[in-house]
Motif scaffolding. Sequence first.
Motif, mmCIF file in Angstrom:
data_model
loop_
_atom_site.group_PDB
_atom_site.id
_atom_site.type_symbol
_atom_site.label_atom_id
_atom_site.label_comp_id
_atom_site.label_asym_id
_atom_site.label_seq_id
_atom_site.Cartn_x
_atom_site.Cartn_y
_atom_site.Cartn_z
ATOM 1 N N PRO A 52 -19.037 -2.865 6.135
ATOM 2 C CA PRO A 52 -19.677 -4.033 5.519
ATOM 3 C C PRO A 52 -19.478 -4.101 4.010
ATOM 4 O O PRO A 52 -20.421 -3.981 3.227
ATOM 5 N N GLY A 53 -18.257 -4.268 3.581
ATOM 6 C CA GLY A 53 -17.971 -4.331 2.156
ATOM 7 C C GLY A 53 -16.637 -3.681 1.853
ATOM 8 O O GLY A 53 -15.872 -3.323 2.755
ATOM 9 N N LEU A 54 -16.351 -3.524 0.575
ATOM 10 C CA LEU A 54 -15.110 -2.882 0.160
ATOM 11 C C LEU A 54 -15.233 -1.366 0.304
ATOM 12 O O LEU A 54 -16.103 -0.754 -0.310
ATOM 13 N N LYS A 55 -14.361 -0.778 1.088
ATOM 14 C CA LYS A 55 -14.363 0.675 1.239
ATOM 15 C C LYS A 55 -13.463 1.250 0.145
ATOM 16 O O LYS A 55 -12.282 1.495 0.348
ATOM 17 N N THR A 56 -14.054 1.458 -1.011
ATOM 18 C CA THR A 56 -13.286 1.777 -2.207
ATOM 19 C C THR A 56 -12.618 3.148 -2.166
ATOM 20 O O THR A 56 -11.733 3.433 -2.971
ATOM 21 N N ASP A 57 -13.053 4.007 -1.248
ATOM 22 C CA ASP A 57 -12.458 5.336 -1.169
ATOM 23 C C ASP A 57 -11.364 5.413 -0.094
ATOM 24 O O ASP A 57 -10.904 6.498 0.251
ATOM 25 N N ASN A 58 -10.908 4.270 0.390
ATOM 26 C CA ASN A 58 -9.939 4.256 1.483
ATOM 27 C C ASN A 58 -8.508 4.373 0.958
ATOM 28 O O ASN A 58 -7.620 3.596 1.312
ATOM 29 N N THR A 59 -8.286 5.347 0.109
ATOM 30 C CA THR A 59 -6.960 5.599 -0.456
ATOM 31 C C THR A 59 -6.705 7.107 -0.470
ATOM 32 O O THR A 59 -7.640 7.916 -0.455
ATOM 33 N N GLY A 60 -5.439 7.459 -0.496
ATOM 34 C CA GLY A 60 -5.057 8.863 -0.602
ATOM 35 C C GLY A 60 -5.447 9.713 0.586
ATOM 36 O O GLY A 60 -5.489 10.944 0.488
ATOM 37 N N LYS A 61 -5.698 9.096 1.733
ATOM 38 C CA LYS A 61 -6.093 9.851 2.922
ATOM 39 C C LYS A 61 -4.965 10.758 3.418
ATOM 40 O O LYS A 61 -5.217 11.765 4.086
ATOM 41 N N PHE A 62 -3.734 10.378 3.092
ATOM 42 C CA PHE A 62 -2.580 11.153 3.561
ATOM 43 C C PHE A 62 -2.580 12.583 3.028
ATOM 44 O O PHE A 62 -2.024 13.497 3.654
ATOM 45 N N GLU A 63 -3.199 12.812 1.869
ATOM 46 C CA GLU A 63 -3.134 14.128 1.235
ATOM 47 C C GLU A 63 -3.723 15.212 2.123
ATOM 48 O O GLU A 63 -3.229 16.343 2.154
ATOM 49 N N ALA A 64 -4.769 14.854 2.861
ATOM 50 C CA ALA A 64 -5.403 15.827 3.750
ATOM 51 C C ALA A 64 -4.910 15.716 5.188
ATOM 52 O O ALA A 64 -4.949 16.701 5.927
ATOM 53 N N ALA A 65 -4.428 14.526 5.566
ATOM 54 C CA ALA A 65 -4.122 14.284 6.975
ATOM 55 C C ALA A 65 -2.656 14.510 7.340
ATOM 56 O O ALA A 65 -2.346 14.793 8.505
ATOM 57 N N LEU A 66 -1.744 14.385 6.387
ATOM 58 C CA LEU A 66 -0.333 14.616 6.669
ATOM 59 C C LEU A 66 0.054 16.012 6.205
ATOM 60 O O LEU A 66 -0.402 16.480 5.152
ATOM 61 N N SER A 67 0.887 16.663 6.978
ATOM 62 C CA SER A 67 1.346 17.998 6.587
ATOM 63 C C SER A 67 2.255 17.900 5.367
ATOM 64 O O SER A 67 2.785 16.829 5.043
ATOM 65 N N GLU A 68 2.431 19.004 4.687
ATOM 66 C CA GLU A 68 3.313 19.027 3.516
ATOM 67 C C GLU A 68 4.733 18.615 3.913
ATOM 68 O O GLU A 68 5.409 17.892 3.177
ATOM 69 N N ARG A 69 5.168 19.065 5.072
ATOM 70 C CA ARG A 69 6.505 18.703 5.534
ATOM 71 C C ARG A 69 6.634 17.205 5.769
ATOM 72 O O ARG A 69 7.650 16.586 5.419
ATOM 73 N N GLU A 70 5.613 16.606 6.359
ATOM 74 C CA GLU A 70 5.632 15.167 6.600
ATOM 75 C C GLU A 70 5.654 14.397 5.282
ATOM 76 O O GLU A 70 6.392 13.409 5.135
ATOM 77 N N ARG B 211 0.850 -1.192 0.000
ATOM 78 C CA ARG B 211 0.000 0.000 0.000
ATOM 79 C C ARG B 211 0.884 1.239 0.000
ATOM 80 O O ARG B 211 2.031 1.196 0.475
ATOM 81 N N ASP B 212 0.371 2.329 -0.506
ATOM 82 C CA ASP B 212 1.110 3.593 -0.498
ATOM 83 C C ASP B 212 1.637 3.845 0.922
ATOM 84 O O ASP B 212 0.856 3.890 1.879
ATOM 85 N N PRO B 213 2.952 4.001 1.079
ATOM 86 C CA PRO B 213 3.503 4.143 2.436
ATOM 87 C C PRO B 213 2.983 5.361 3.185
ATOM 88 O O PRO B 213 2.952 5.361 4.419
ATOM 89 N N ARG B 214 2.557 6.376 2.467
ATOM 90 C CA ARG B 214 2.021 7.560 3.144
ATOM 91 C C ARG B 214 0.703 7.243 3.839
ATOM 92 O O ARG B 214 0.430 7.750 4.932
ATOM 93 N N ASP B 215 -0.098 6.386 3.217
ATOM 94 C CA ASP B 215 -1.328 5.941 3.877
ATOM 95 C C ASP B 215 -1.035 4.917 4.972
ATOM 96 O O ASP B 215 -1.752 4.854 5.976
ATOM 97 N N VAL B 216 0.010 4.118 4.769
ATOM 98 C CA VAL B 216 0.388 3.133 5.790
ATOM 99 C C VAL B 216 0.811 3.830 7.077
ATOM 100 O O VAL B 216 0.351 3.482 8.173
ATOM 101 N N VAL B 217 1.679 4.826 6.970
ATOM 102 C CA VAL B 217 2.159 5.493 8.186
ATOM 103 C C VAL B 217 1.028 6.293 8.841
ATOM 104 O O VAL B 217 0.955 6.375 10.068
ATOM 105 N N LEU B 218 0.146 6.846 8.034
ATOM 106 C CA LEU B 218 -0.992 7.563 8.592
ATOM 107 C C LEU B 218 -1.895 6.600 9.358
ATOM 108 O O LEU B 218 -2.320 6.896 10.484
#
Length: 320
Positions: free
Chosen positions: A234-252, A144-151
């Motif tokens: 209850p199913g595939l959460k198809t939007d569970n990607t790219g969460k880091f873009e809003a949750a991690l700071s630009e520096r992170e 998985r994208d490591p940015r989402d993994v660390v988040l």
Amino acid sequence: MTEPAKNHIFIVGVPRSGTTLMRDLISRHPQVAMPQDEFQLIPFLIKRFGHKAALDDTDVDRYLAILKRSAFYHHRKDETPLDDWRPAGSTLPEIISETLQHFAPTKKRSSDVSFVGDKTPNNLLHLKKILACFPGAKFIHVVRDPRDVVLSSRKAWKKSLVRAAFQWQRGVYAANNFSHEHPDAILTVRYEDLLANSRAELSAVCKFLDLPFDESILELTGSREKMGDAAGYPGLKTDNTGKFEAALSEREQQRLTALLYKEMGQFGYECEKPNTPIEFSQSRLAILAVYDLVGSTRRHVKEKGLITGLRYRLAQILLR
């Protein structure tokens, strides 16, 4: 009596990469039996018993004692108590295989399945050892994208960003090295692709396992995921990607890119090339490991109480 299966499948990957989702899906196949919790014990058991051609009664008693002390049994003892159950096999692979099928969902325990398996993310660091114990085993590596993994690791366990990034890199290296030596034994699946096109990805998994595709593996009605945004979904959460873009700071984000740019590119994760790539500091990682250990122990104590929480965490550490 459960006859040991001929084939074994192990789902691996860095924690918070989507291994639980892969298990929940592939274990719905009529020919696959897997426990619904992480067994976690295989590397420890190989170290403890693997040199023996066969286990005698005393060894089996010790095996069962280890199993009863494990974090795995802590989760399964109420639903599947061992009571008088005793494995019939004599070799370690046979006994582990019987154990995994014994703790699989009830309808799979006595059925004529083709594969028995386990989903323990950290088996990723022991691929060669496990293959030597289970010749012909198949490994599904979920990345998985490591940015989402660390988040996700931060949300679930309050884990340090840098150490989570290091563990992602270490896992990728382990999978790459194993794949170079045993290309037919491992299949890598991107978590993002599994969400976006589950039929195609699971078809590839079935082909890799030499199993006929079964529509049931697309019908996820619930999840064993206990943490993160997909917990209980209850199913595939198809939007569970790219969460880091809003949750991690630009520096992170920039720091992660500087640490993992090369490996991210290998799996097609887009990012800007850093001006100056940086290396992990081993001394800082050692300090962060202590920080994470204290944090995880506190979490288990809070969830389970002081004594049970400490015993649970100690079993996780010692039985690896």
